[in-house]
Design a protein around this motif. Structure first.
Motif, PDB file in Angstrom:
ATOM      1  N   VAL A 158       0.837  -1.199   0.000  1.00 47.81           N
ATOM      2  CA  VAL A 158       0.000   0.000   0.000  1.00 47.81           C
ATOM      3  C   VAL A 158       0.876   1.255   0.000  1.00 47.81           C
ATOM      4  CG1 VAL A 158      -1.744   1.298   1.268  1.00 47.81           C
ATOM      5  CG2 VAL A 158      -1.868  -1.191   1.180  1.00 47.81           C
ATOM      6  N   ILE A 159       1.982   1.203   0.736  1.00 47.17           N
ATOM      7  CA  ILE A 159       2.890   2.351   0.792  1.00 47.17           C
ATOM      8  C   ILE A 159       3.460   2.640  -0.597  1.00 47.17           C
ATOM      9  CG2 ILE A 159       5.059   3.197   1.737  1.00 47.17           C
ATOM     10  CD1 ILE A 159       4.474   1.602   4.263  1.00 47.17           C
TER      11      ILE A 159
ATOM     12  N   GLU B 287       2.187   1.785  -3.430  1.00 45.15           N
ATOM     13  CA  GLU B 287       1.097   2.246  -4.297  1.00 45.15           C
ATOM     14  C   GLU B 287       0.885   3.748  -4.148  1.00 45.15           C
ATOM     15  OE1 GLU B 287      -3.724   1.583  -4.874  1.00 45.15           O
ATOM     16  OE2 GLU B 287      -2.575   0.314  -3.503  1.00 45.15           O
ATOM     17  N   ARG B 288       0.890   4.231  -2.916  1.00 48.20           N
ATOM     18  CA  ARG B 288       0.675   5.658  -2.687  1.00 48.20           C
ATOM     19  C   ARG B 288       1.866   6.491  -3.145  1.00 48.20           C
ATOM     20  NH1 ARG B 288      -2.136   5.114   3.341  1.00 48.20           N
ATOM     21  NH2 ARG B 288      -4.099   4.216   2.577  1.00 48.20           N
ATOM     22  N   LEU B 289       3.031   5.896  -3.155  1.00 45.25           N
ATOM     23  CA  LEU B 289       4.209   6.606  -3.642  1.00 45.25           C
ATOM     24  C   LEU B 289       4.244   6.687  -5.163  1.00 45.25           C
ATOM     25  CD1 LEU B 289       7.069   5.224  -1.333  1.00 45.25           C
ATOM     26  CD2 LEU B 289       6.246   7.582  -1.437  1.00 45.25           C
TER      27      LEU B 289
ATOM     28  N   TYR C 104       1.670   5.849  -7.586  1.00 46.69           N
ATOM     29  CA  TYR C 104       0.508   6.249  -8.381  1.00 46.69           C
ATOM     30  C   TYR C 104       0.547   7.705  -8.830  1.00 46.69           C
ATOM     31  CZ  TYR C 104      -2.875   2.542  -9.126  1.00 46.69           C
ATOM     32  OH  TYR C 104      -3.530   1.452  -9.626  1.00 46.69           O
ATOM     33  N   PRO C 105       0.880   8.666  -7.940  1.00 46.24           N
ATOM     34  CA  PRO C 105       0.955  10.056  -8.422  1.00 46.24           C
ATOM     35  C   PRO C 105       2.000  10.245  -9.514  1.00 46.24           C
ATOM     36  CG  PRO C 105       0.881   9.984  -6.032  1.00 46.24           C
ATOM     37  CD  PRO C 105       1.082   8.578  -6.487  1.00 46.24           C
TER      38      PRO C 105
END
Length: 259
Positions: A93-94, A96-98, A100-101
């Motif tokens: 999840v970490i 992914e959040r890093l 995706y942007p």
């Protein structure tokens, strides 16, 4: 078999109906040039395009091979890079959040603006075209793979874990198999974009390829040659798309049955 079920499920219909659609499009194109008396330098008829191709078949087929090679190389490179990144995104999840942007930022950049920079960085060889195709294909492949991996029903995952399946078995026997139809959907979107990417790159700093032919045809007002190149690009895109669809049909029989 009813008419509706034949149209929906018959392999013959899957071949015949697209051919009918293409034939109708060509007929409308030809009819428009006749009814409105359009000059060939504005809109050549299908026959004019056939004649132009017959005059220079070797050159056009050679340039088609160049564009096809760039397209396939960039598409395969996007798979090799994009699929592992998508799998890493799914596992963390970490991450992914890093990531995706950054993916959204790269995808939002107009690729036409990047093409001249690729020529500056990599020269006038084949690599700028391959990288442009990679940029066009990368986002849909990553997104479709990640979403496909996430779409595995949680009850099936719990069932696998209750049977003491390892993480590797859970991945290959459940998650990957369940995600494959959506992954192939991303592949089919990407392969159409790959052809566009190769043409964009060939518009800037190329000396061969169908995109280069179209650019030179526009400069010399040879509309018929440009349409011949565009027609070959269309055929190439159709063949690549349906080639992937056939591969999906052969490799994913369980997906057919669930539909």
């Amino acid at each position: 078999m009813t008419r509706r079920s034949w149209l929906k499920d018959s392999p013959a219909a899957a071949v015949v109906l697209p051919i009918i659609g293409l034939a109708a499009t060509v007929a409308l194109w030809w009819g428009a040039t006749i009814v409105f008396a359009i000059e060939p330098y504005l809109l050549p008829s299908p026959w004019d395009v056939v004649v132009k191709f017959s005059e220079q078949p070797g050159m056009l087929l050679t340039e088609t091979g160049t564009s096809l090679l760039e397209t396939i190389e960039g598409f395969l490179l996007a798979i090799v890079i994009g699929v592992p990144i998508a799998l890493l995104i799914v596992r963390s999840v970490i991450l992914e959040r890093l990531v995706y942007p950054l993916l959204l930022m790269v995808n939002s950049i107009p690729k036409v603006a990047v093409a001249p920079l690729l020529v500056v960085w990599m020269g006038f060889g084949q690599w700028p075209k391959v990288v442009m195709v990679l940029l066009m294909c990368f986002f849909p492949i990553v997104i479709s793979t990640a979403q496909g991996m996430k779409s595995t029903p949680s009850e099936l995952v719990e069932l696998m874990r209750s049977l003491n399946a390892s993480r590797t078995q859970e991945f290959f026997k459940l998650r990957l198999r369940y995600a494959m139809p959506q992954i192939f959907t991303g592949f089919k979107v990407a392969i159409s974009l790959a052809v566009i990417g190769s043409v964009i790159a060939e518009f800037v700093g190329a000396t061969k390829g169908l995109g280069y032919i179209i650019q030179q045809s526009g400069a010399s007002a040879d509309t018929t040659l440009a349409f011949a190149a565009i027609t070959l690009l269309s055929v190439m895109s159709i063949v690549l798309f349906y080639g992937l669809a056939l591969l999906e049909y052969l490799l994913l029989p369980w997906a057919r049955e669930t539909r």
